[in-house]
Design a protein around this motif. Structure first.
Motif, PDB file in Angstrom:
ATOM      1  N   GLU A   1       1.148  -0.704  -4.767  1.00 14.19           N
ATOM      2  CA  GLU A   1      -0.236  -0.081  -5.326  1.00 14.19           C
ATOM      3  C   GLU A   1      -0.943  -1.226  -5.647  1.00 14.19           C
ATOM      4  O   GLU A   1      -2.359  -1.221  -5.549  1.00 14.19           O
ATOM      5  N   ALA A   2      -0.553  -2.566  -5.979  1.00 14.71           N
ATOM      6  CA  ALA A   2      -1.318  -3.440  -6.449  1.00 14.71           C
ATOM      7  C   ALA A   2      -1.461  -4.526  -5.350  1.00 14.71           C
ATOM      8  O   ALA A   2      -2.050  -5.528  -5.469  1.00 14.71           O
TER       9      ALA A   2
ATOM     10  N   ALA B   1      -7.206  -7.560  -2.916  1.00  9.91           N
ATOM     11  CA  ALA B   1      -7.036  -6.272  -2.526  1.00  9.91           C
ATOM     12  C   ALA B   1      -7.365  -6.123  -1.276  1.00  9.91           C
ATOM     13  O   ALA B   1      -7.121  -5.116  -0.349  1.00  9.91           O
ATOM     14  N   GLU B   2      -8.027  -7.425  -0.320  1.00 11.05           N
ATOM     15  CA  GLU B   2      -8.181  -7.214   0.897  1.00 11.05           C
ATOM     16  C   GLU B   2      -6.707  -7.157   1.843  1.00 11.05           C
ATOM     17  O   GLU B   2      -6.828  -7.213   3.051  1.00 11.05           O
ATOM     18  N   GLN B   3      -5.708  -7.444   1.032  1.00 10.52           N
ATOM     19  CA  GLN B   3      -4.555  -7.444   1.527  1.00 10.52           C
ATOM     20  C   GLN B   3      -4.389  -6.341   2.497  1.00 10.52           C
ATOM     21  O   GLN B   3      -3.658  -6.176   3.648  1.00 10.52           O
TER      22      GLN B   3
END
Length: 238
Positions: free
Chosen positions: A188-189, A168-170
């Motif tokens: 969204e993922a 999620a840090e992407q």
């Protein structure tokens, strides 16, 4: 030490593809499994087709570290939660965020091959693409290393989703270095499109820790670099 300002876009990058890496993606174990002539012929066909389809490119941006702890970095005001980063990298004062890709043409061809039930070639071509983008990420790491030398040590790369760094840090990495200039976007993922893309982060500092899991010098193409710490074993440049 003056590091480059703003986004840097790299196109038409050289690309070396290690057959052993491609075969690893195929499930072959180094030193144990020996591919037969039919597999080698399939690899040669996939490699030739892959080279026609790939368009290696990358974008990178250096930014100052505004705060650091054992498990966090704040880069240009953007917080990054990276467990163990203080122990891994030590005292870094700058960070480069980068995104690299071989484009989407190879993935489209793999999909067409699957639909045509040409499964062995589809699988091998997909592995060629995976090996190629890993090589590209290593090459970009080397480019960033050269930008830091001689005053700064530049670390090996890390990526969201690997180890304990949450994928999620992407989204935060993309705030530091957007992938759009080279055609890479997030869904969204927090997964990148095209899929054969890698995002990465490296640190730089006078006292940065570099060889925490392998020597980047051992595969850097700059054979005569005055700051080399290990002999060249294999290069990521053709």
């Amino acid at each position: 030490m003056s590091l480059p300002d703003g986004l840097q876009v790299f196109t038409d990058l050289p690309l070396a593809i290690d057959p052993a890496e491609v075969l690893r993606f195929q499930g072959y174990k180094a030193g144990r499994d020996v591919p037969g002539p039919d597999v080698r012929a399939l690899f040669d066909e996939a490699l030739a087709e892959g080279r026609r389809l790939m368009a290696p490119r990358a974008v990178a941006r250096w930014a100052p570290v505004t705060r650091r702890t054992e498990d966090d970095l704040e880069v240009d005001g953007e917080p990054l939660a990276i467990p163990g980063i203080g122990q891994r990298w030590g005292a870094v004062d700058h960070v480069a965020a980068a995104v690299c890709t071989i484009g989407e043409a190879l993935e489209r061809r793999v999909s067409a091959l699957w639909e045509a039930r040409e499964l062995p070639l589809a699988s091998m071509l997909d592995s060629v693409g995976s090996g190629a983008v890993e090589s590209l990420a290593e090459y970009v790491n080397d480019l960033l290393c050269q930008q830091g030398l001689p005053a700064l040590r530049v670390t090996n790369r890390i990526s969201p989703g690997y180890g304990e760094w949450d994928v999620a840090e992407q989204r935060r990495l993309f705030r530091l270095c957007a992938g759009e200039p080279i055609g890479v976007v997030l869904n969204e993922a927090w997964v990148m499109t095209p899929g054969k893309s890698i995002s990465l982060l490296v640190g730089a500092g006078v006292a940065a820790r570099v060889d925490h899991y392998f020597s980047q010098c051992a595969r850097c193409w700059m054979r005569d670099c005055a700051y080399r710490r290990a002999p060249v074993q294999a290069a990521v440049r053709r």
